[in-house]
Design an enzyme around this catalytic site. Structure first.
Site, PDB file in Angstrom:
ATOM      1  N   THR A   1      59.080  25.506  44.257  1.00 12.76           N
ATOM      2  CA  THR A   1      60.050  25.588  43.170  1.00 12.76           C
ATOM      3  C   THR A   1      61.335  26.215  43.717  1.00 12.76           C
ATOM      4  O   THR A   1      61.486  26.386  44.933  1.00 12.76           O
ATOM      5  CB  THR A   1      59.503  26.434  42.012  1.00 12.76           C
ATOM      6  OG1 THR A   1      59.237  27.768  42.489  1.00 12.76           O
ATOM      7  CG2 THR A   1      58.213  25.833  41.469  1.00 12.76           C
TER       8      THR A   1
ATOM      9  N   LYS B   1      51.007  41.207  37.634  1.00 18.02           N
ATOM     10  CA  LYS B   1      50.179  40.016  37.448  1.00 18.02           C
ATOM     11  C   LYS B   1      48.699  40.383  37.320  1.00 18.02           C
ATOM     12  O   LYS B   1      47.952  39.735  36.571  1.00 18.02           O
ATOM     13  CB  LYS B   1      50.386  39.035  38.601  1.00 18.02           C
ATOM     14  CG  LYS B   1      51.760  38.356  38.591  1.00 18.02           C
ATOM     15  CD  LYS B   1      52.013  37.593  37.305  1.00 18.02           C
ATOM     16  CE  LYS B   1      53.275  36.740  37.384  1.00 18.02           C
ATOM     17  NZ  LYS B   1      53.570  36.029  36.114  1.00 18.02           N
TER      18      LYS B   1
ATOM     19  N   TYR C   1      55.198  43.347  41.525  1.00 17.59           N
ATOM     20  CA  TYR C   1      54.892  42.028  40.950  1.00 17.59           C
ATOM     21  C   TYR C   1      53.389  41.793  40.927  1.00 17.59           C
ATOM     22  O   TYR C   1      52.826  41.337  39.924  1.00 17.59           O
ATOM     23  CB  TYR C   1      55.599  40.963  41.772  1.00 17.59           C
ATOM     24  CG  TYR C   1      55.297  39.534  41.390  1.00 17.59           C
ATOM     25  CD1 TYR C   1      55.867  38.952  40.264  1.00 17.59           C
ATOM     26  CD2 TYR C   1      54.459  38.755  42.184  1.00 17.59           C
ATOM     27  CE1 TYR C   1      55.600  37.628  39.928  1.00 17.59           C
ATOM     28  CE2 TYR C   1      54.189  37.429  41.863  1.00 17.59           C
ATOM     29  CZ  TYR C   1      54.763  36.874  40.729  1.00 17.59           C
ATOM     30  OH  TYR C   1      54.493  35.565  40.411  1.00 17.59           O
TER      31      TYR C   1
END
Length: 248
Positions: free
Chosen positions: A192, A162, A158
């Site tokens: 979130t 990014k 990840y």
């Protein structure tokens, strides 16, 4: 203050929940018509109904897995077919996968993370950016993560994706400038749906590493997104805006 995005059309991927939902609502409140894209059409349709009811703006829900180039093309065709233009593209869709150790990351897992976080934004930006440049204006905003600069052991693919996205921002800014501006928002920890899976104590630990003493809430992204989407950032391109509460 008026509506700085009046008459504009914005596309937001990963737009049905979390930070995406917050940006969709903020863009609509600012006068933009919106295209809401995510993998689950029902969630997009629900938010589109809320946008129409709360803001009076037109909203188009589209099911799209941005890791699939063919679906990216369908999304772009749907946006231009409905509205005739796209003025703002926010590449927000992202995902990471849990793994016990790096040697147990499968090729399929790695490809999925790269596809969602990097390949999709590349394809959408190429398709939309070329049309924006031909039309003479546009803004693309890529949503990155502090993982790009501070990779954690449990999010290495990840983080790599990014970091690639931030490099893509600079390349796109030079490719499609001067007509199109391309920028990154590098997000810190946000409260979130993903935060629900955090281990006990992580929220407090992350907060301790910020100058503001807290993690972000979805509403915190609205101002940054509107700034980069609108003419308020007319002389900003190829930039990375840290939205992390002063993380270190």
């Amino acid at each position: 203050m008026g509506k700085p995005l009046s008459g504009k059309v914005s596309v937001v991927t990963g737009g049905s929940r979390g930070l995406g939902r917050e940006m969709v609502l903020a863009l609509a409140e600012a006068g933009s018509e919106v295209v809401i894209a995510s993998r689950k059409l029902a969630a997009c349709e629900e938010l589109a109904a809320d946008v129409r009811a709360e803001t009076g703006q037109r909203a188009l829900p589209v099911a799209c897995n941005v890791g699939d180039w063919a679906q990216c093309e369908v999304l772009v065709d749907a946006a231009y077919g409905e509205f005739g233009t796209v003025d703002v593209l926010i590449n927000n869709a992202g995902m990471s996968l849990l793994y016990p150790s790096l040697d147990q990351v499968s090729e399929a897992m790695f490809d999925k993370v790269i596809a969602t976080n990097l390949k999709g934004p590349f394809r959408l930006s190429a398709l939309v950016g070329a049309r924006m440049a031909a039309a003479g204006s546009g803004s693309i905003v890529n949503i990155s993560s502090i993982e790009a600069a501070h990779p954690e052991p449990l999010a290495v693919p990840y983080a790599a994706a990014k970091a690639g996205l931030e490099a893509l921002t600079v390349g796109l800014a030079h490719t499609y400038g001067p007509a199109v501006r391309v920028n990154t928002i590098r997000c810190g920890a946000f409260d979130t749906d993903i935060a629900k899976a955090w281990p006990e104590g992580l929220r407090a630990e992350l907060a301790r590493h910020t100058a503001l003493g807290r993690i972000g809430v979805p509403a915190d992204i609205a101002g940054a997104a509107l700034f980069l989407a609108s003419d308020a950032s007319a002389y900003v391109t190829g930039a990375t805006l840290a939205l992390d509460g002063g993380f270190r």
